[in-house]
Design a protein around this motif. Sequence first.
Motif, PDB file in Angstrom:
ATOM      1  N   VAL A   1       0.812  -1.286   0.048  1.00  0.00           N
ATOM      2  CA  VAL A   1       0.022  -0.118  -0.061  1.00  0.00           C
ATOM      3  C   VAL A   1       0.704   1.272  -0.025  1.00  0.00           C
ATOM      4  O   VAL A   1       1.999   1.338   0.765  1.00  0.00           O
ATOM      5  CB  VAL A   1      -0.824   0.128   1.507  1.00  0.00           C
ATOM      6  N   LEU A   2       0.766   2.015  -0.849  1.00  0.00           N
ATOM      7  CA  LEU A   2       1.354   3.383  -0.937  1.00  0.00           C
ATOM      8  C   LEU A   2       0.513   4.423  -0.186  1.00  0.00           C
ATOM      9  O   LEU A   2      -0.643   4.589  -0.558  1.00  0.00           O
ATOM     10  CB  LEU A   2       1.507   3.807  -2.400  1.00  0.00           C
ATOM     11  N   THR A   3       1.206   5.227   0.769  1.00  0.00           N
ATOM     12  CA  THR A   3       0.613   6.069   1.515  1.00  0.00           C
ATOM     13  C   THR A   3       1.265   7.599   1.618  1.00  0.00           C
ATOM     14  O   THR A   3       2.703   7.421   1.421  1.00  0.00           O
ATOM     15  CB  THR A   3       0.433   5.694   2.847  1.00  0.00           C
ATOM     16  N   ASP A   4       0.478   8.689   1.434  1.00  0.00           N
ATOM     17  CA  ASP A   4       1.387   9.790   1.640  1.00  0.00           C
ATOM     18  C   ASP A   4       1.631  10.125   3.060  1.00  0.00           C
ATOM     19  O   ASP A   4       1.970  11.332   3.455  1.00  0.00           O
ATOM     20  CB  ASP A   4       0.477  10.950   1.099  1.00  0.00           C
ATOM     21  N   ASP A   5       1.037   9.402   4.160  1.00  0.00           N
ATOM     22  CA  ASP A   5       1.289   9.692   5.446  1.00  0.00           C
ATOM     23  C   ASP A   5       2.558   9.083   6.042  1.00  0.00           C
ATOM     24  O   ASP A   5       2.463   7.863   6.221  1.00  0.00           O
ATOM     25  CB  ASP A   5      -0.182   9.162   6.285  1.00  0.00           C
ATOM     26  N   LEU A   6       3.394   9.825   6.238  1.00  0.00           N
ATOM     27  CA  LEU A   6       4.854   9.134   6.654  1.00  0.00           C
ATOM     28  C   LEU A   6       4.838   8.929   8.305  1.00  0.00           C
ATOM     29  O   LEU A   6       5.670   7.978   8.600  1.00  0.00           O
ATOM     30  CB  LEU A   6       5.972  10.054   6.302  1.00  0.00           C
ATOM     31  N   GLN A   7       3.726   9.305   8.889  1.00  0.00           N
ATOM     32  CA  GLN A   7       3.674   9.135  10.506  1.00  0.00           C
ATOM     33  C   GLN A   7       3.069   7.661  10.553  1.00  0.00           C
ATOM     34  O   GLN A   7       2.920   7.244  11.793  1.00  0.00           O
ATOM     35  CB  GLN A   7       2.868  10.255  10.981  1.00  0.00           C
ATOM     36  N   ARG A   8       2.428   6.967   9.788  1.00  0.00           N
ATOM     37  CA  ARG A   8       1.566   5.877   9.739  1.00  0.00           C
ATOM     38  C   ARG A   8       2.681   4.676  10.140  1.00  0.00           C
ATOM     39  O   ARG A   8       3.644   4.579   9.494  1.00  0.00           O
ATOM     40  CB  ARG A   8       0.875   5.580   8.556  1.00  0.00           C
ATOM     41  N   SER A   9       2.275   3.739  10.703  1.00  0.00           N
ATOM     42  CA  SER A   9       2.901   2.448  10.940  1.00  0.00           C
ATOM     43  C   SER A   9       1.857   1.292  10.257  1.00  0.00           C
ATOM     44  O   SER A   9       0.692   1.314  10.309  1.00  0.00           O
ATOM     45  CB  SER A   9       3.241   2.032  12.220  1.00  0.00           C
ATOM     46  N   ARG A  10       2.325   0.333   9.965  1.00  0.00           N
ATOM     47  CA  ARG A  10       1.578  -0.781   9.248  1.00  0.00           C
ATOM     48  C   ARG A  10       1.007  -1.558  10.522  1.00  0.00           C
ATOM     49  O   ARG A  10       1.590  -2.151  11.327  1.00  0.00           O
ATOM     50  CB  ARG A  10       2.538  -1.883   8.505  1.00  0.00           C
ATOM     51  N   PRO A  11      -0.289  -1.705  10.175  1.00  0.00           N
ATOM     52  CA  PRO A  11      -1.075  -2.741  11.506  1.00  0.00           C
ATOM     53  C   PRO A  11      -0.517  -4.024  11.249  1.00  0.00           C
ATOM     54  O   PRO A  11      -0.140  -4.740  10.207  1.00  0.00           O
ATOM     55  CB  PRO A  11      -2.592  -2.611  11.133  1.00  0.00           C
ATOM     56  N   ALA A  12      -0.648  -4.779  12.385  1.00  0.00           N
ATOM     57  CA  ALA A  12      -0.217  -6.378  12.177  1.00  0.00           C
ATOM     58  C   ALA A  12      -1.442  -7.147  11.239  1.00  0.00           C
ATOM     59  O   ALA A  12      -2.367  -6.681  10.935  1.00  0.00           O
ATOM     60  CB  ALA A  12      -0.700  -7.135  13.534  1.00  0.00           C
ATOM     61  N   GLU A  13      -0.634  -7.875  10.383  1.00  0.00           N
ATOM     62  CA  GLU A  13      -1.255  -8.657   9.239  1.00  0.00           C
ATOM     63  C   GLU A  13      -1.657  -7.879   8.246  1.00  0.00           C
ATOM     64  O   GLU A  13      -2.548  -8.544   7.066  1.00  0.00           O
ATOM     65  CB  GLU A  13      -2.637  -9.382  10.003  1.00  0.00           C
ATOM     66  N   ALA A  14      -1.233  -6.646   7.769  1.00  0.00           N
ATOM     67  CA  ALA A  14      -1.657  -5.919   6.866  1.00  0.00           C
ATOM     68  C   ALA A  14      -0.898  -5.976   5.731  1.00  0.00           C
ATOM     69  O   ALA A  14       0.425  -6.487   5.956  1.00  0.00           O
ATOM     70  CB  ALA A  14      -1.827  -4.419   7.436  1.00  0.00           C
ATOM     71  N   PRO A  15      -0.861  -5.433   4.440  1.00  0.00           N
ATOM     72  CA  PRO A  15      -0.005  -5.695   3.509  1.00  0.00           C
ATOM     73  C   PRO A  15       1.293  -4.790   3.932  1.00  0.00           C
ATOM     74  O   PRO A  15       1.080  -3.953   4.674  1.00  0.00           O
ATOM     75  CB  PRO A  15      -0.565  -5.012   2.354  1.00  0.00           C
ATOM     76  N   LEU A  16       2.302  -4.781   3.078  1.00  0.00           N
ATOM     77  CA  LEU A  16       3.348  -3.907   3.549  1.00  0.00           C
ATOM     78  C   LEU A  16       2.921  -2.414   3.272  1.00  0.00           C
ATOM     79  O   LEU A  16       2.134  -2.322   2.435  1.00  0.00           O
ATOM     80  CB  LEU A  16       4.792  -4.248   2.335  1.00  0.00           C
ATOM     81  N   LEU A  17       3.499  -1.396   3.851  1.00  0.00           N
ATOM     82  CA  LEU A  17       3.131   0.038   3.842  1.00  0.00           C
ATOM     83  C   LEU A  17       4.243   0.931   3.314  1.00  0.00           C
ATOM     84  O   LEU A  17       5.391   0.695   4.258  1.00  0.00           O
ATOM     85  CB  LEU A  17       2.372   0.226   5.210  1.00  0.00           C
ATOM     86  N   PHE A  18       4.104   1.465   2.253  1.00  0.00           N
ATOM     87  CA  PHE A  18       5.364   2.482   1.849  1.00  0.00           C
ATOM     88  C   PHE A  18       4.653   3.877   1.691  1.00  0.00           C
ATOM     89  O   PHE A  18       3.872   3.886   1.243  1.00  0.00           O
ATOM     90  CB  PHE A  18       5.708   1.684   0.195  1.00  0.00           C
ATOM     91  N   GLY A  19       5.567   4.627   2.235  1.00  0.00           N
ATOM     92  CA  GLY A  19       5.454   6.073   2.156  1.00  0.00           C
ATOM     93  C   GLY A  19       5.934   6.621   0.753  1.00  0.00           C
ATOM     94  O   GLY A  19       6.786   5.931   0.179  1.00  0.00           O
ATOM     95  N   GLU A  20       5.434   7.769   0.463  1.00  0.00           N
ATOM     96  CA  GLU A  20       5.704   8.532  -0.736  1.00  0.00           C
ATOM     97  C   GLU A  20       6.582   9.615  -0.240  1.00  0.00           C
ATOM     98  O   GLU A  20       5.946  10.535   0.468  1.00  0.00           O
ATOM     99  CB  GLU A  20       4.589   8.695  -1.354  1.00  0.00           C
ATOM    100  N   LEU A  21       7.745   9.823  -0.766  1.00  0.00           N
ATOM    101  CA  LEU A  21       8.588  11.084  -0.331  1.00  0.00           C
ATOM    102  C   LEU A  21       9.419  11.790  -1.388  1.00  0.00           C
ATOM    103  O   LEU A  21      10.038  11.070  -2.092  1.00  0.00           O
ATOM    104  CB  LEU A  21       9.621  10.753   0.787  1.00  0.00           C
ATOM    105  N   GLU A  22       8.788  13.111  -1.792  1.00  0.00           N
ATOM    106  CA  GLU A  22       9.663  13.601  -2.669  1.00  0.00           C
ATOM    107  C   GLU A  22      10.969  14.412  -2.080  1.00  0.00           C
ATOM    108  O   GLU A  22      11.161  14.452  -0.623  1.00  0.00           O
ATOM    109  CB  GLU A  22       8.730  14.977  -3.040  1.00  0.00           C
TER     110      GLU A  22
END
Length: 319
Positions: free
Chosen positions: A207-228
């Motif tokens: 999952v691509l997210t613009d929120d860099l402060q998030r953390s991946r919940p347990a059992e969720a897909p991998l979480l990648f931040g978007e950063l310029e």
Amino acid sequence: MSSSKTLHLAVELDSDGERTSPRALADVVADAERAGYTFATFDDAPVPPAGGFRVDATVRAAYSATRTSRIGLAPTSHVLTAEPFHLAAQLASLDHATHGRAAWIVGAAATPEALATVGRAEPDDLRHEVADVVEAVRRLWDSWEDDAVVKDLATGRYLDPDKVHHVDFTGETFSVKGPLITPRPPQGSLVVLAAEEFADDVRPDIVLTDDLQRSRPAEAPLLFGELEVRFDSAAPAPKGRARYTGSPAGLVTVLEQLGLDGVRLHPGAADLPLLSREVLPELRRRGLHAPPEPGATLRTTLGLPRPENRFAGSSKGIA
């Protein structure tokens, strides 16, 4: 200093379309592999840049595959302006060309200009149609079992027909019949990336997210931040996306503090060499990042399981 945390680093290498020469782009991708990025991404749009022609992102990734052996390659392919059957075949072919290093960023361009390229109307339910296309593509990838190809020279048999399955998918706006013309991808399914707004419908691997402060919940897909990343510019980032404008050393500190599984970096052309020369080596020194291993698939590098074929063990299944 060492850490048990692993931060995967993806890098967008062609978002501005400046590298119009395939050879020039392939050189940049080869440099990114030597620097140790987990995978490179290739942006795309149904409408080419103003005043020019642009080769499809999947074709650009396939050309770059000839110059690389470890880095993952992830083109953006838009679902509303492509036939699902051809999309599935093209992406499966990329995974074969890379020996299992391919990914797919699910694009959902739905502007009037984008839709006009294929002469279609705006969908009534964008999220539903995106989910339909991704599901159809996944079923087509599974239409060949892993051992369907026999290549028995003595009998002249190329494949086992009982392990090539019929697909009959009907969505809200399209239908697809298989099997695919391409054997199952080496990874079983390419690594699928999608923006956060489509995550519940698409069930992506990343999952691509613009929120860099998030953390991946347990059992969720991998979480990648978007950063310029612009080391020498304070210009605003694209809408919703975070931007870093400090020093390379400061960026290392920022990345070290994130609770994400990875980050997709969007550097300017002038910033990419600094990222490769100063940021990645320091992250490796701190035990936060490791380059892909030779011969590893992208799924292996990311710690993702290889999906089971939905038809395995069945006889002429239909899905």
